[in-house]
Design an enzyme around this catalytic site. Structure first.
Site, PDB file in Angstrom:
ATOM      1  N   SER A  67      15.262  13.202  35.405  1.00 52.61           N
ATOM      2  CA  SER A  67      15.696  13.210  34.011  1.00 52.61           C
ATOM      3  C   SER A  67      14.636  13.812  33.104  1.00 52.61           C
ATOM      4  O   SER A  67      14.854  13.993  31.915  1.00 52.61           O
ATOM      5  CB  SER A  67      16.004  11.783  33.558  1.00 52.61           C
ATOM      6  OG  SER A  67      14.821  11.014  33.604  1.00 52.61           O
ATOM      7  N   LYS A 103       5.010  15.026  26.802  1.00 49.70           N
ATOM      8  CA  LYS A 103       5.216  15.930  25.662  1.00 49.70           C
ATOM      9  C   LYS A 103       4.045  16.901  25.552  1.00 49.70           C
ATOM     10  O   LYS A 103       2.967  16.662  26.076  1.00 49.70           O
ATOM     11  CB  LYS A 103       5.279  15.138  24.345  1.00 49.70           C
ATOM     12  CG  LYS A 103       6.253  14.005  24.316  1.00 49.70           C
ATOM     13  CD  LYS A 103       7.635  14.449  23.863  1.00 49.70           C
ATOM     14  CE  LYS A 103       8.556  13.257  23.733  1.00 49.70           C
ATOM     15  NZ  LYS A 103       9.899  13.503  24.216  1.00 49.70           N
TER      16      LYS A 103
END
Lengths: 146, 418
Positions: A67, A103
């Site tokens: 995911s 991130k």
């Protein structure tokens, strides 16, 4: 490698540095022209030394599932060094809205932003209100290409 | 000057590193064997859950307030402890690890702004590990402990680093500290002192030497002097701990496995002795080894391993066996070792061991251990040793400055010629 912790999407390990894996080093790979110096090269490489610059602040983190946005997939091993500075464009393991996530760091006008590789997700600013934090910077990642 | 470093609510903080959503929420960590609280977040403390509280007794508070409960993960805590201690060792070569989450640094001769130096330590430990620490800096070790308490109680005002470097600050801190909170003063002495209307640490330091010595033994007197700013106390004297550490810096570097093994066995022997003295058995043992950080010219390595024992024990034989197994796992050839240590943790009371039909614990060891402790106490430290320990004094701790145990060891009492 000792597993110390597990969350839904990541497994945390301590970096085992008891053993070394020494491989013969054959110089930089350039297609076509082998360097004549390579015949004399007997330098050896210890991967632990290269991948772990600071064992005291390094943790291994394994990615679970597919995911994950963009760059990472199931089974990838991240080498996270918490002592590394937060610099523009570095990838970081972050804690946002109660979950660990990966991130990219962007710095603009002294403000830190967390940018997902999937542009459908929002860019998050690190501030004292949203509890977004940078846990550690990804120094290397090990990918299975088989 | 010494620095005392204490990790804040250490086990809970370790859990929070890997689960930041626990920040600001009540969290407790329970011992594995009896389910008692061995670490509490400030929020859990505020709810009135005491240290050592059996979880079942506080079930209602826990459920009503959504307290997050963890059972102890000693391998994780051990690894995090090793990181913290190793980071702190880079700030000062003279480090004395007091327990899994506490250590002293001897800052004598450091020409630095001590507050600033403490802040650097705190920031580096936090950045590299995610763990919050508090630091107390003062002329003696017990004053350091007092300073750390101030730092913990007033994190905003002190920035979690408190330095006692003047008579004024010393007295202020001692007046603030309740007598029952003083390091090394147990419940018995607290009662005695309260009966004499001694309510804080400062009042204690104003007591006469004779009274203190008579009612609180020589250790109490040393503690008093230490709190007055005269270095007098050895940390080993303060007992009954939740975990025990024996760690040393070697006199010289060694690459030899047998040398390091001998050290580890000796440290284990010391830990086992302390365990028996306080009537505890341990369920986990941790071994660590490290090279000299100050020799940048030499290759660097440090590592630790935590072993969960199959049964609780305080037998020197059994603990030494597991310690060596641990050492074998982490020992790496080609490095010059300078520091090593052994921790024992996860305690069970000696008389409260779970009966286990299949446990390996050898009951025969109990009388042997008793005899060993008795002889070693009578004739000085290391009369009886395991075969793996080195005879002679080659490895004794650097104790040149230590005066004889005039009052506590019959072989070292003052002698006079007549």
């Amino acid at each position: 490698m000792k597993k110390v912790f597990q969350t839904k999407r990541f497994e945390f390990y301590t970096a085992g540095i008891e053993t070394k894996l020494e491989l013969a080093y054959y110089g930089d790979i350039r297609a076509g022209f082998p360097s004549p110096a390579e015949d004399f090269n007997d330098e050896r490489i210890d991967l632990n030394k290269i991948l772990i610059q600071n064992p005291l602040s390094t943790f291994y983190v394994k990615v679970i599932g597919n995911s994950m946005e963009g760059d990472f997939s199931d089974g990838d091993l991240l080498i996270i060094d918490k002592s590394l500075e937060w610099k523009e464009n570095r990838i970081a393991l972050c804690f946002v809205e109660g979950e660990f996530t990966l991130k990219r760091i962007r710095i603009k006008n002294g403000k830190h932003y967390l940018v997902p590789s999937n542009s459908e997700f929002p860019i998050i600013e690190i501030n004292e209100y949203n509890n977004a934090t940078i846990w550690g910077v990804v120094a290397y990642s090990i990918k299975n290409h088989k | 000057m010494f620095a005392h470093i204490d990790c804040n609510n250490f086990y809970v903080s370790c859990e929070r590193v890997f689960n930041p959503s626990l920040n600001g929420k009540p969290v407790i960590v329970l011992s594995n064997n009896d389910g008692c609280a061995i670490s509490r977040s400030n929020e859990a403390k505020a709810l009135g859950i005491p240290m050592g509280a059996p979880a079942f007794k506080y079930k209602e508070i826990i459920e009503e307030n959504n307290v997050h409960v963890f059972s102890a993960n000693f391998p994780l805590y051990g690894d995090m402890s090793n990181r913290v201690m190793s980071i702190l060792a880079t700030f000062c070569p003279m480090q004395e690890i007091y327990s899994i989450d506490e250590c002293f640094l001897d800052l004598s001769g450091f020409d630095v702004d001590l507050k600033e130096y403490g802040l650097q330590m705190k920031e580096r430990v936090y950045k590299w590990t995610g763990l919050p620490i508090s630091i107390g800096i003062a002329p003696t070790k017990s004053l350091c402990k007092v300073a750390t308490r101030v730092a913990k109680k007033f994190p905003k005002e002190t920035n979690s680093v408190h330095v006692i470097d003047s008579e004024e600050l010393r007295i202020k801190a001692l007046k603030w500290l309740e007598i029952g909170e003083v390091w090394g003063i147990g419940r018995q002495y607290t009662k005695k002192l309260l009966a004499k209307n001694i309510k804080n640490a400062y009042q204690f330091t104003c007591m006469g030497d004779d009274w203190v010595k008579k009612h609180m033994s020589i250790v109490g007197l040393r503690l008093k002097h230490d709190l007055q700013g005269i270095p007098s106390i050895m940390i080993e004297e303060v007992k009954d701990k939740k975990n025990i550490a024996t760690t040393r810096t070697f006199d010289y570097n060694t690459e030899n496995y047998e040398d390091v093994k001998e050290r580890i066995v000796t440290f284990t022997t010391k830990c086992a002795e302390k365990l028996r003295k306080q009537g505890s058995c341990c369920n986990s043992i941790q071994v660590f080894i490290a090279t000299n950080f100050y020799r940048k010219d030499l290759p660097q390595y440090s590592n630790s391993i935590c072993i969960k024992l199959p049964f609780a024990t305080n037998s020197t034989f059994e603990l030494a066996e597991y310690a060596v197994v641990g050492l074998e796992q982490i020992f790496k050839k080609g490095y010059a070792y300078k520091r090593a240590g052994v921790f024992v943790m996860d305690f069970t009371p000696e008389n409260n061991q779970q009966l286990n039909l299949f446990q390996n614990r050898n009951a025969k060891h109990i009388p042997i251990m008793k005899a060993m402790d008795k002889l070693n106490r009578k004739y000085g430290c290391d009369l009886l040793r395991l075969g793996a320990q080195a005879p002679g004094k080659t490895w004794r701790m650097k104790q040149e400055k230590l005066s004889p145990h005039y009052t506590t060891n019959i072989n070292e009492v003052l002698t006079i010629k007549v």
